[in-house]
Design a protein around this motif. Structure first.
Motif: not given
Length: 79
Positions: A7, A63-65, A67-72
């Motif tokens: 990540v 995706r769910r836990l 990594a923060n997919t908004v910034i990572e």
């Protein structure tokens, strides 16, 4: 089966930890180091035996836990 999830902050996202590492390396005399980005590596031991399903499961976990997919962003590899 073991999966490795890497990540990293997305490009353009402020990375204060990477910046601090870069400054510390420079103060220790390591010249020529450009941008430093800091992330995390998570290794998962999965009961799944099918490689495609194991990768799919690890990606869903990321995706769910994980990594923060908004910034990572994340990358999954089977090892």
């Amino acid at each position: 089966m073991k999966a490795r999830v890497t990540v990293m902050p997305k490009s353009g996202v402020l990375d204060p930890q990477g910046k601090a590492i870069g400054h510390a390396l420079a103060s220790l005399g390591f010249a020529g180091v450009g941008e430093v980005r800091a992330g995390k590596v998570i290794e998962l031991e999965l009961a799944e035996t099918d490689p495609a399903r194991a990768k799919e499961t690890a990606e869903e976990m990321a995706r769910r836990l994980l990594a923060n997919t908004v910034i990572e962003s994340f990358c999954v590899e089977l090892v």
